[in-house]
Scaffold this motif. Structure first.
Motif, PDB file in Angstrom:
ATOM      1  N   GLN A 250       0.826  -1.205   0.000  1.00 50.25           N
ATOM      2  CA  GLN A 250       0.000   0.000   0.000  1.00 50.25           C
ATOM      3  C   GLN A 250       0.861   1.256   0.000  1.00 50.25           C
ATOM      4  OE1 GLN A 250      -2.500  -0.489   3.411  1.00 50.25           O
ATOM      5  NE2 GLN A 250      -3.925  -1.902   2.390  1.00 50.25           N
ATOM      6  N   VAL A 251       1.974   1.197   0.781  1.00 46.40           N
ATOM      7  CA  VAL A 251       2.862   2.364   0.802  1.00 46.40           C
ATOM      8  C   VAL A 251       3.469   2.597  -0.574  1.00 46.40           C
ATOM      9  CG1 VAL A 251       5.047   3.239   1.710  1.00 46.40           C
ATOM     10  CG2 VAL A 251       3.368   2.225   3.260  1.00 46.40           C
ATOM     11  N   ARG A 252       3.920   1.515  -1.216  1.00 45.13           N
ATOM     12  CA  ARG A 252       4.491   1.682  -2.554  1.00 45.13           C
ATOM     13  C   ARG A 252       3.450   2.232  -3.532  1.00 45.13           C
ATOM     14  NH1 ARG A 252       6.465  -3.841  -1.673  1.00 45.13           N
ATOM     15  NH2 ARG A 252       8.558  -3.754  -0.783  1.00 45.13           N
ATOM     16  N   GLN A 253       2.236   1.656  -3.465  1.00 43.76           N
ATOM     17  CA  GLN A 253       1.184   2.125  -4.359  1.00 43.76           C
ATOM     18  C   GLN A 253       0.795   3.558  -4.038  1.00 43.76           C
ATOM     19  OE1 GLN A 253       0.049   0.315  -6.936  1.00 43.76           O
ATOM     20  NE2 GLN A 253      -1.123   2.122  -7.590  1.00 43.76           N
ATOM     21  N   PHE A 254       0.778   3.874  -2.737  1.00 47.28           N
ATOM     22  CA  PHE A 254       0.424   5.227  -2.321  1.00 47.28           C
ATOM     23  C   PHE A 254       1.441   6.236  -2.858  1.00 47.28           C
ATOM     24  CE2 PHE A 254       0.661   8.705   0.776  1.00 47.28           C
ATOM     25  CZ  PHE A 254      -0.650   9.134   0.781  1.00 47.28           C
ATOM     26  N   LEU A 309      -3.254  15.170   6.218  1.00 48.24           N
ATOM     27  CA  LEU A 309      -4.260  14.741   7.187  1.00 48.24           C
ATOM     28  C   LEU A 309      -4.241  13.223   7.343  1.00 48.24           C
ATOM     29  CD1 LEU A 309      -6.630  15.210   9.052  1.00 48.24           C
ATOM     30  CD2 LEU A 309      -8.136  15.257   7.045  1.00 48.24           C
ATOM     31  N   LEU A 310      -4.134  12.496   6.220  1.00 49.08           N
ATOM     32  CA  LEU A 310      -4.054  11.043   6.297  1.00 49.08           C
ATOM     33  C   LEU A 310      -2.814  10.602   7.074  1.00 49.08           C
ATOM     34  CD1 LEU A 310      -5.161   9.986   2.690  1.00 49.08           C
ATOM     35  CD2 LEU A 310      -6.372   9.501   4.829  1.00 49.08           C
ATOM     36  N   ALA A 311      -1.689  11.279   6.842  1.00 50.00           N
ATOM     37  CA  ALA A 311      -0.455  10.928   7.556  1.00 50.00           C
ATOM     38  C   ALA A 311      -0.617  11.163   9.060  1.00 50.00           C
ATOM     39  CB  ALA A 311       0.711  11.748   7.009  1.00 50.00           C
ATOM     40  N   ARG A 312      -1.270  12.272   9.434  1.00 52.99           N
ATOM     41  CA  ARG A 312      -1.469  12.547  10.858  1.00 52.99           C
ATOM     42  C   ARG A 312      -2.372  11.488  11.489  1.00 52.99           C
ATOM     43  NH1 ARG A 312      -2.410  18.024   8.895  1.00 52.99           N
ATOM     44  NH2 ARG A 312      -0.507  19.263   9.158  1.00 52.99           N
ATOM     45  N   LEU A 313      -3.423  11.117  10.768  1.00 51.37           N
ATOM     46  CA  LEU A 313      -4.331  10.101  11.296  1.00 51.37           C
ATOM     47  C   LEU A 313      -3.629   8.744  11.404  1.00 51.37           C
ATOM     48  CD1 LEU A 313      -7.614  11.045   9.393  1.00 51.37           C
ATOM     49  CD2 LEU A 313      -7.046  11.500  11.780  1.00 51.37           C
ATOM     50  N   ASP A 314      -2.794   8.413  10.403  1.00 55.98           N
ATOM     51  CA  ASP A 314      -2.040   7.163  10.463  1.00 55.98           C
ATOM     52  C   ASP A 314      -1.080   7.151  11.646  1.00 55.98           C
ATOM     53  OD1 ASP A 314      -3.336   6.219   8.260  1.00 55.98           O
ATOM     54  OD2 ASP A 314      -1.743   6.726   6.835  1.00 55.98           O
ATOM     55  N   ALA A 315      -0.561   8.327  11.998  1.00 58.60           N
ATOM     56  CA  ALA A 315       0.390   8.416  13.117  1.00 58.60           C
ATOM     57  C   ALA A 315      -0.310   8.398  14.465  1.00 58.60           C
ATOM     58  CB  ALA A 315       1.230   9.678  12.985  1.00 58.60           C
ATOM     59  N   LEU A 432     -13.142   9.011  -0.018  1.00 59.61           N
ATOM     60  CA  LEU A 432     -13.617   7.938   0.848  1.00 59.61           C
ATOM     61  C   LEU A 432     -12.522   7.453   1.792  1.00 59.61           C
ATOM     62  CD1 LEU A 432     -15.892   5.797  -1.511  1.00 59.61           C
ATOM     63  CD2 LEU A 432     -16.550   7.504   0.188  1.00 59.61           C
ATOM     64  N   ALA A 433     -11.264   7.519   1.364  1.00 59.66           N
ATOM     65  CA  ALA A 433     -10.167   7.139   2.253  1.00 59.66           C
ATOM     66  C   ALA A 433     -10.104   8.062   3.463  1.00 59.66           C
ATOM     67  CB  ALA A 433      -8.841   7.165   1.496  1.00 59.66           C
ATOM     68  N   LEU A 434     -10.308   9.362   3.237  1.00 59.56           N
ATOM     69  CA  LEU A 434     -10.343  10.303   4.353  1.00 59.56           C
ATOM     70  C   LEU A 434     -11.535  10.038   5.263  1.00 59.56           C
ATOM     71  CD1 LEU A 434      -9.276  13.652   2.667  1.00 59.56           C
ATOM     72  CD2 LEU A 434      -8.170  12.570   4.619  1.00 59.56           C
ATOM     73  N   VAL A 435     -12.676   9.718   4.664  1.00 58.50           N
ATOM     74  CA  VAL A 435     -13.858   9.396   5.459  1.00 58.50           C
ATOM     75  C   VAL A 435     -13.554   8.232   6.404  1.00 58.50           C
ATOM     76  CG1 VAL A 435     -16.195   8.443   5.353  1.00 58.50           C
ATOM     77  CG2 VAL A 435     -15.538  10.305   3.827  1.00 58.50           C
ATOM     78  N   ALA A 436     -12.997   7.145   5.865  1.00 59.99           N
ATOM     79  CA  ALA A 436     -12.707   5.973   6.681  1.00 59.99           C
ATOM     80  C   ALA A 436     -11.691   6.288   7.773  1.00 59.99           C
ATOM     81  CB  ALA A 436     -12.200   4.834   5.805  1.00 59.99           C
TER      82      ALA A 436
END
Length: 464
Positions: A250-254, A309-315, A432-436
């Motif tokens: 997922q990281v590579r694809q991201f 925002l996604l990075a902050r949520l992942d952290a 939708l990724a942000l929603v989840a």
């Protein structure tokens, strides 16, 4: 390093040795006490036969009738010389009396009259049990040899030592065989662990199919508990490695998708910048270039903000936890959507009472906006979109074409777009990724159900 087999066998052998020696010691002491008691009784009988006959003790220490070979007698007068004899076996096999030596008589003279026999060492004859009795004019001493009892005890000790050694050897041999057999399942478990340890687990997709055989996982036994625990550990490790591999992919694809999405606006900005540089005097070209540069800059800014925002949520960055009026947010978002897309039919279903949840008001507004925007961009004009509040959350429903079946399960993954099933109007597949991610950070859950003409996204949130 001593092995478990060695230690168990050593313990078993030690227990056998200690037990055998304890039994031997008790047996030896009991035998010695029995023989001593019997010998003392014989000494008393011999004394009675010597002094108890008619006329009192025999002169010169003569033996009474029925005395055993080896018996010694001595008469110790109050005044005069001590005399004594020993009953020995002659060459022709008949018993005969032989006089005692002065040293032997001296040893017997020291014996005092009493009720209990005592041990005396007679020079040249060995250990004797003797008993003295007072008689008129002195005392009589009678004794029997203790060599036979001592020889019996010595033979018993030697037999016990031999039996103990044989028992230790047998315990070591049988114990080794039994312990090795009983520990064989544990060695099988260890071999499984060694095979797993030899696998390359650092990178890539791991095929971890090694397991302890089912016959070694019976938790009613200690080995079964170890085998079952190892299998549970291997299951956990396999799941963790699979999750790590999926995360790496997922990281590579991201990174690849993010690079692709950023490359397009950057190329546009570079192209229009070059156009403005080459035609500095053309006002129309300059305005067009500046407009496009501004549009692409805003697009990149929005994309970067979403990625941050996604990075902050992942952290694991926490979001605010406050009381939020969900009905007010839905009303505001649907009102904005009607202005942006009047060709769609927007419906709002609210309960009689306000729905309040715990969460971050700004991020919840972003969740609702993203869902409505997703429905607006990926459905044709005339589609009815319904936002409904309910206890503990809300849902967004549309009667558009829906998601492709293969996209439904990964709709909330990053950079996933349903281009073939819906009409795409921009976007990079992060809505939708942000929603989840936001809903998960708030402790809620989001689900998607989609088929042609019926698509529903449902969000559950912690109630206030």
């Amino acid at each position: 390093m001593r092995t478990l087999t060695w230690r168990l066998v050593a313990i078993a052998v030690l227990l056998v040795a200690v037990t055998a020696m304890a039994i031997g010691a008790v047996t030896t002491l009991a035998m010695r006490d029995t023989l001593d008691a019997r010998l003392d009784a014989d000494v008393r009988d011999a004394l009675m036969r010597t002094v108890g006959g008619p006329g009192g003790p025999r002169p010169g220490g003569d033996f009474g009738p029925g005395q055993a070979v080896g018996t010694v007698t001595a008469v110790v007068p109050d005044a005069g010389r001590t005399t004594g004899q020993r009953l020995a076996e002659s060459e022709d096999g008949w018993p005969e009396a032989t006089p005692l030596t002065d040293a032997q008589l001296d040893a017997l003279t020291d014996v005092t009259a009493g009720d209990q026999p005592v041990s005396v060492d007679l020079p040249g004859l060995g250990s004797y049990r003797v008993l003295a009795a007072d008689v008129a004019g002195g005392q009589v001493v009678v004794g029997l040899p203790g060599a036979e009892a001592e020889a019996t005890v010595d033979d018993l000790v030697r037999l016990e030592l031999l039996a103990t050694l044989l028992g230790i050897a047998a315990a070591a041999l049988v114990g080794t065989l039994v312990v090795r057999r009983q520990l064989a399942p544990l060695r099988d478990v260890a071999r499984t662990a060694h095979r797993v340890a030899e696998l390359p687990l650092a990178t890539g997709e791991i095929d971890l199919d090694e397991r302890v055989p089912e016959r070694l996982t019976d938790e009613r036994t200690e080995v079964g508990q170890v085998g079952s625990a190892l299998n549970t550990l291997l299951d956990h490790v396999e799941n963790s490695l699979a999750a790590r591999h999926r995360s790496e992919l997922q990281v590579r694809q991201f990174v690849a998708d993010a690079s692709h999405e950023l490359r397009t606006p950057l190329a546009t900005i570079a192209g229009y910048s070059e156009l403005a540089r080459r035609r500095p005097d053309d006002e129309v070209a300059l305005r067009t270039a500046l407009t496009k540069v501004d549009e692409e800059s805003q697009r990149m800014t929005a994309l970067v903000e979403d990625l941050l925002l996604l990075a902050r949520l992942d952290a694991g960055r926490p979001l605010a936890q406050e009381t939020v009026d969900l009905t007010s947010l839905l009303l505001e978002a649907v009102t904005d959507a009607r202005v942006l897309a009047p060709e769609h039919h927007w419906r709002l279903e609210l309960p009689e009472h306000a729905v309040e949840v715990r969460g971050d008001e700004q991020r919840l507004h972003q969740v609702i906006t993203n869902l409505l925007t997703n429905a607006r961009k990926h459905t044709p004009p005339g589609t009815t979109v319904t936002a409904a509040a309910n206890a503990g959350g809300f849902s967004v429903h549309d009667d558009g074409p829906g998601f492709d079946a293969e996209l439904t399960e990964r709709a909330f993954e990053r950079f996933t777009r349903g281009d073939r099933a819906r009409h795409r109007e921009g976007g990079v597949g992060l809505g939708l990724a942000l929603v989840a991610a936001i809903v998960d950070a708030l402790g809620g859950q989001v689900t998607l159900e989609s088929r042609p003409g019926d698509t529903t996204v449902t969000v559950w949130l912690p109630e206030d």
